[in-house]
Design an enzyme around this catalytic site. Sequence first.
Site, PDB file in Angstrom:
ATOM      1  N   HIS A  55      -0.519  -0.695   2.604  1.00 17.16           N
ATOM      2  CA  HIS A  55      -0.115  -0.799   1.972  1.00 17.16           C
ATOM      3  C   HIS A  55       0.046   0.511   1.191  1.00 17.16           C
ATOM      4  O   HIS A  55      -0.520   1.670   1.461  1.00 17.16           O
ATOM      5  CB  HIS A  55       0.203  -1.425   0.077  1.00 17.16           C
ATOM      6  N   GLU A  57       1.049   2.876  -0.857  1.00 18.52           N
ATOM      7  CA  GLU A  57       0.413   3.733  -2.267  1.00 18.52           C
ATOM      8  C   GLU A  57      -0.893   4.004  -1.461  1.00 18.52           C
ATOM      9  O   GLU A  57      -1.763   5.082  -1.214  1.00 18.52           O
ATOM     10  CB  GLU A  57       0.197   2.769  -2.815  1.00 18.52           C
ATOM     11  N   CYS A  85       1.829  -2.784  -6.616  1.00 15.68           N
ATOM     12  CA  CYS A  85       0.966  -4.004  -6.959  1.00 15.68           C
ATOM     13  C   CYS A  85      -0.192  -3.470  -7.166  1.00 15.68           C
ATOM     14  O   CYS A  85      -0.652  -2.420  -7.486  1.00 15.68           O
ATOM     15  CB  CYS A  85       1.253  -4.280  -5.656  1.00 15.68           C
ATOM     16  N   CYS A  88      -2.842  -1.826  -5.464  1.00 12.61           N
ATOM     17  CA  CYS A  88      -2.033   0.278  -5.533  1.00 12.61           C
ATOM     18  C   CYS A  88      -2.808   0.547  -6.788  1.00 12.61           C
ATOM     19  O   CYS A  88      -2.850   1.502  -7.019  1.00 12.61           O
ATOM     20  CB  CYS A  88      -1.304  -0.336  -5.161  1.00 12.61           C
TER      21      CYS A  88
END
Length: 158
Positions: A55, A57, A85, A88
Amino acid sequence: MGERELKYMQMAVDLARHGMNQGVGGPFGCIVVKDDTVVGKGCNSVASLNDPTAHAEVMAIRDACKNLHTFQLTDCEIYTSCEPCPMCMGAIYWARPKKVYFGATRHDAADAGFDDSMIYKELTSPVHERLIEMVNLGRDKVVKVFEEWIDKPDKVVY
C-alpha cells in the site's frame, strides 16, 4: 490547512494518479516529510508487485526509513491521499510519525470499490469468530523465545 500542507498533500495525490495511470496499483499515494524535505514516497503497488502489503503508506514508510537509516519516523509527517486502512494504520503507529494528514476518507475509498470495513470488524471480533480460522499453536515454545528477548543484553528496543 496552510499552503505548505496543501503542497505536500498535492504531491501525495499526484503520486496516486501517476501510479494508477501507469498500472502500478490502485489510486493511492503517500509521502513522508521531515523538516520540509520529502524523505519518502510511495504509491499503491499491490498489482505490479503482487504484494498485498504494498500500500502507498507502507511503501512510503519503507522508503523514508531506508533513506533516513532508521526504523522510526518520530520527527516526520505523513501525507496520504486517503485515510489509512487498518494495515497501514498499524505500520504508521509502529513508525511513530508526529502527524498524519489524509485526503479522502475510508468511506470515499469504499465508494470507489476499496472497502475495508470487514477488516475493521474482524479486528474487534473474538478469535474464534473470525472469517479466517485462527489457531493458537505452540505458545509455550514461543514464550521461551520472548523470555530470552527480555534477558538479551544487546537488544535494540523499539
